[in-house]
Design an enzyme around this catalytic site. Structure first.
Site, mmCIF file in Angstrom:
data_model
loop_
_atom_site.group_PDB
_atom_site.id
_atom_site.type_symbol
_atom_site.label_atom_id
_atom_site.label_comp_id
_atom_site.label_asym_id
_atom_site.label_seq_id
_atom_site.Cartn_x
_atom_site.Cartn_y
_atom_site.Cartn_z
ATOM 1 N N SER A 175 0.826 -1.203 0.000
ATOM 2 C CA SER A 175 0.000 0.000 0.000
ATOM 3 C C SER A 175 0.865 1.260 0.000
ATOM 4 C CB SER A 175 -0.871 0.031 1.256
ATOM 5 O OG SER A 175 -1.575 -1.159 1.433
ATOM 6 N N GLU A 176 1.331 1.677 -1.150
ATOM 7 C CA GLU A 176 2.228 2.832 -1.199
ATOM 8 C C GLU A 176 1.584 4.094 -0.637
ATOM 9 O OE1 GLU A 176 2.160 0.500 -3.478
ATOM 10 O OE2 GLU A 176 4.258 -0.138 -3.504
ATOM 11 N N HIS A 195 10.664 -0.230 -12.961
ATOM 12 C CA HIS A 195 11.732 -0.429 -11.989
ATOM 13 C C HIS A 195 12.952 0.438 -12.326
ATOM 14 C CE1 HIS A 195 9.327 -3.993 -11.161
ATOM 15 N NE2 HIS A 195 10.040 -4.236 -10.096
HETATM 16 C C1 LIG Z 1 2.670 -0.884 -6.671
HETATM 17 C C2 LIG Z 1 3.736 -1.907 -6.494
HETATM 18 N N1 LIG Z 1 4.396 -1.968 -5.317
HETATM 19 C C3 LIG Z 1 5.370 -2.879 -5.136
HETATM 20 C C4 LIG Z 1 5.704 -3.748 -6.129
HETATM 21 C C5 LIG Z 1 6.795 -4.787 -5.914
HETATM 22 N N2 LIG Z 1 6.164 -6.105 -5.905
HETATM 23 C C6 LIG Z 1 6.132 -6.867 -7.018
HETATM 24 S S1 LIG Z 1 5.201 -8.223 -6.819
HETATM 25 C C7 LIG Z 1 4.855 -7.842 -5.211
HETATM 26 C C8 LIG Z 1 3.969 -8.741 -4.410
HETATM 27 C C9 LIG Z 1 2.684 -9.012 -5.107
HETATM 28 O O1 LIG Z 1 1.872 -9.834 -4.333
HETATM 29 P P1 LIG Z 1 0.450 -10.305 -4.800
HETATM 30 O O2 LIG Z 1 -0.375 -9.118 -5.194
HETATM 31 O O3 LIG Z 1 -0.087 -11.167 -3.724
HETATM 32 O O4 LIG Z 1 0.711 -11.124 -6.126
HETATM 33 P P2 LIG Z 1 1.559 -12.472 -6.353
HETATM 34 O O5 LIG Z 1 2.884 -12.048 -6.923
HETATM 35 O O6 LIG Z 1 1.702 -13.192 -5.066
HETATM 36 O O7 LIG Z 1 0.776 -13.218 -7.358
HETATM 37 C C10 LIG Z 1 5.465 -6.641 -4.851
HETATM 38 C C11 LIG Z 1 5.398 -6.020 -3.519
HETATM 39 C C12 LIG Z 1 4.997 -3.633 -7.357
HETATM 40 N N3 LIG Z 1 5.288 -4.416 -8.410
HETATM 41 N N4 LIG Z 1 4.023 -2.717 -7.502
#
Ligand SMILES: Cc1ncc(C[n+]2csc(CCOP(=O)(O)OP(=O)(O)O)c2C)c(N)n1
Lengths: 388, 321
Positions: B58-59, B128
């Site tokens: 949650s940015e 990124h």
């Molecule tokens: C807005 C945002 N914040 C942080 C990230 C870094 N990040 C990439 S994947 C991830 C976790 C994602 O978790 P989830 O939504 O449960 O999806 P999953 O990869 O487990 O399928 C994070 C924090 C991002 N890509 N986008």
């Protein structure tokens, strides 16, 4: 189109009159989890979704495709042929069961789920290109009304907007967002799902609760007991389904899709598990126990489905080894095709920023091309990696 | 102690958490996992789960929450995993963090730090690789700091945490581990708002910051030009004086940055040099910058990034008139 003004659903406040403060708690809410095939392989034949033998076999083939693709991608990443990759091992039933309901005219925005894009015509070589950071991969996905969202949750309002367009058009289609448990915490997801609820948009939110964001387990991601119940606050319907049971997922999402097409957006929580690391740069031993992983490995969705196929007498129609061999060959061919891609040109950096290149951008492009010509030693500092 | 930039971040956090128990570190994956770049490694073990906290994804809540916590008297140091995920929280920076002091006539303030790795060159996916320091420097009331060496990282982060105003601390992730140097033990502060002269020279002034410093120094070291190299270190507030004094001496200037050229930090530097040292200029000021395009995905990112030959070309242009 429905007449929104005549469709007000807000009830007026009527007290219960006993002077007690009534507290509404999530404990008051029963959230059932839909399941067809139990972990031990038993099931009630009456509730098996109405799929042909061929379709039942296809489900298996696609699940295996997902698993083999993940394995091969992790392998080539380790050889230095990709920047990074996020495996989907363990989530095959959730991914394939849901995607099997999609129609070609539907739109699909995914987070962690690639095979649905293959199911609608995207190629493995374009997927490899995508993970190699080559923009053509995404161009190819767009041709199938598909995209991958890297900024978590960012696609949810977009999907609501696509659905809005479909509604205005009376289109026979739905817009689907695949999201993760982590994504349900983002501001964009809240606003997007709320918009869909407020306007009754034909949007389907398919949430794969794979238990972790990166290191964050789902019970720390939210104070809610389930993700499904969050939907109610947005005024939309929810279904919670066992994500290790491909038939249950298919059944749940098919039901959801019907409702969505009738103007009720639906949120589906599919309870599954990410067996591998979050991505190839992640070290899951820092945040979870091997024992937990082993327990989920025992709860393998492909194994469970295999036992169903055996009970149905369909297993004899499936040659597992031949399927794997086919997919390996498809992957080899895709990798070769991706490797053969022509060298990329500087102009590609400037292409598609706008429809028409503004004068300052043309100037920047020309100056840079001239400089590359004048100073070929620049290439010593430029790693050219059409091969990722 | 010999340290890389990422270790210097960790060292500064250790030091400040030890010194001031109002310092609280939080963000995605910072606690249990020590941050995806390990910048917050070991903090959880040392300072416990009240002060080192994994947040939901949650940015907006991370930056807005840091602001509220700071208003209440804590010293939050929040991490945004990659600067490309800061845009959702841009609103909180603009609407709250940067305006609390102004809005309340100083009754309430938001002394907080948002740390985030920025920049291209690490073979990552979309979002990124951005370097949007110019956009953040445009927000009044927010300080923007970009270190380029391990010692400065420790000193500037320490100063940022102690600063009475909100600071966006952008870490050059491309050189997180590629530079290693002796960093001062114990308390070490480098004041915000002061540029550093990295090389003295008489022919041309070259100004850069963050991940652009190593290629800039390489470009200068490999040429026979007697260049003065300035590391800006703080983008906002910007140290105009050090730059203007240098340009008065050399008469020529090149600005090097990774972010898009148009309305970038370089544009502001050119304007300030015009204000302060126009009569000393012997040639137009040159900019070597990123293009006004999205940062290309990883297969082409090295084309986008300014490299020593491109920087050398800029220097030659500045010297040619
Ligand atoms: C807005 C945002 N914040 C942080 C990230 C870094 N990040 C990439 S994947 C991830 C976790 C994602 O978790 P989830 O939504 O449960 O999806 P999953 O990869 O487990 O399928 C994070 C924090 C991002 N890509 N986008």
């Amino acid at each position: 189109m429905s007449d929104r003004a005549s469709d007000r659903r807000v009830p007026s406040a009527v007290g219960n009159g006993d002077g007690e403060v009534a507290v509404l708690s999530q404990a008051d809410l029963a959230v059932p989890t839909h399941q067809i095939v139990e972990p031990d392989g038993s099931y009630d034949p009456e509730v098996v979704p109405d799929l042909s033998e061929e379709e039942l076999c296809d489900l298996y083939r696609w699940m295996v495709t997902d698993r083999v693709f993940s394995r091969r991608m992790v392998n080539i990443q380790r050889r230095g042929e990709l920047g990074t990759f996020g495996s989907t091992r363990g989530q095959e039933a959730s991914i394939i069961g849901s995607a099997f309901t999609l129609e070609p005219q539907d739109w699909l925005y995914v987070g962690r789920a690639w095979t649905p894009m293959f199911m609608r015509g995207a190629s493995m070589d374009d997927m490899i290109r995508f993970w190699r950071g080559i923009e053509e991969g995404q161009q190819a996905f767009a041709k199938q009304n598909s995209q991958i969202a890297i900024s978590i949750g960012s696609h949810v309002p977009l999907v609501a907007g696509l659905a809005w367009g479909m509604q205005l058009d009376d289109a026979d289609a739905v817009a689907t967002a695949y999201i993760g448990d982590g994504a349900t915490s983002t501001g964009a997801a809240h606003e997007g799902i709320n918009l869909a609820g407020a306007l009754s948009l034909p949007a389907l939110f398919f949430c794969q609760n794979n238990q972790y964001a990166i290191s964050m387990p789902v019970d720390e991601q939210t104070g809610a007991k389930t993700l499904a119940q969050k939907a109610l606050a947005y005024g939309i319907d929810a279904i919670r389904v066992d994500g290790q049971d491909v038939l249950a997922v298919y059944d749940a999402v098919q039901t959801a899709r019907e409702r969505v097409k009738n103007g009720t957006p639906v949120f589906v929580e599919s309870v599954t598990y990410r067996l591998d690391a979050h991505t190839t740069s992640d070290d899951p031993t820092r945040y979870r126990e091997d024992e937990e992983v082993r327990a989920w490995e025992e709860n393998d969705p492909i194994e469970r489905y295999r036992s169903f196929l055996k009970s149905e007498g369909l297993w004899s129609q499936i040659d597992h080894d031949a399927i794997v061999e086919d997919i390996e060959a498809e992957f080899d061919a895709a990798l070769a095709a991706a490797n053969e891609m022509a060298e990329r040109q500087v102009a590609e950096i400037f292409a598609h920023v706008y429809e028409e290149l503004p004068p300052e951008l043309s100037r920047q492009q020309e100056a840079f091309e001239a400089l590359l010509e004048k100073r070929p030693e620049m290439y010593d500092h430029i790693e050219q990696r059409p091969k990722g | 102690m010999q340290a890389t930039i990422v270790q210097a971040v960790n060292d500064a956090l250790h030091g400040e958490m030890e010194r001031d128990d109002r310092v609280v570190v939080f963000g995605e994956d910072v606690a249990e996992s020590g941050g995806v770049f390990r910048a917050t490694d070991d903090l959880l073990e040392e300072f416990g789960s009240d002060r080192v906290v994994d947040t939901p994804l949650s940015e907006i809540a991370i930056v807005g929450g840091a602001t509220g916590m700071a208003m209440y008297g804590y010293r939050p140091v929040a991490e945004i995993q990659f600067s490309g995920f800061l845009p959702p929280a841009f609103d909180q920076l603009v609407t709250n963090a940067s305006r609390i002091r102004w809005r309340t006539r100083g009754e309430l303030t938001a002394p907080m730090v948002v740390r985030t790795p920025y920049g291209a060159g690490v073979r990552a996916l979309e979002h990124h690789s951005e370097s949007l320091e110019g956009a953040y420097a445009h927000i009044p009331g927010l300080k923007v700091v970009v270190p380029s060496t391990p010692a400065d990282t420790k000193g500037l982060l320490t100063a940022s945490i102690r600063d009475p105003d909100p600071v966006l601390f952008m870490e050059p992730k491309r050189i997180y581990r590629s530079v290693r140097e002796e960093i001062p033990e114990g308390d070490h502060e480098v004041p915000l708002g002061e540029a550093a002269v990295r090389r003295e020279g008489a022919d041309v002034t070259v100004v850069g910051w963050g991940a652009m410093m190593p290629p800039t120094l390489e470009a200068v070291d490999d040429s026979d030009v007697d260049a003065e190299v300035i590391d800006l270190r703080t983008i906002s507030p910007m140290d105009t004086e050090t730059v203007a004094e240098s340009v008065k001496k050399t008469g020529r200037c090149v600005v090097v940055h990774e972010g898009p050229r148009t309305l970038g930090v370089g544009s502001e530097l050119v304007a300030r040099i015009n204000d302060e040292a126009l009569m000393y200029l012997e040639a137009p000021i040159e900019r070597v910058a990123g293009f006004d395009t999205q940062v290309p995905l990883l297969s082409m990112e090295d084309f986008y990034l300014p490299h020593p030959p491109r920087i050398r070309d800029g220097i030659e242009r500045a010297l040619s008139d």
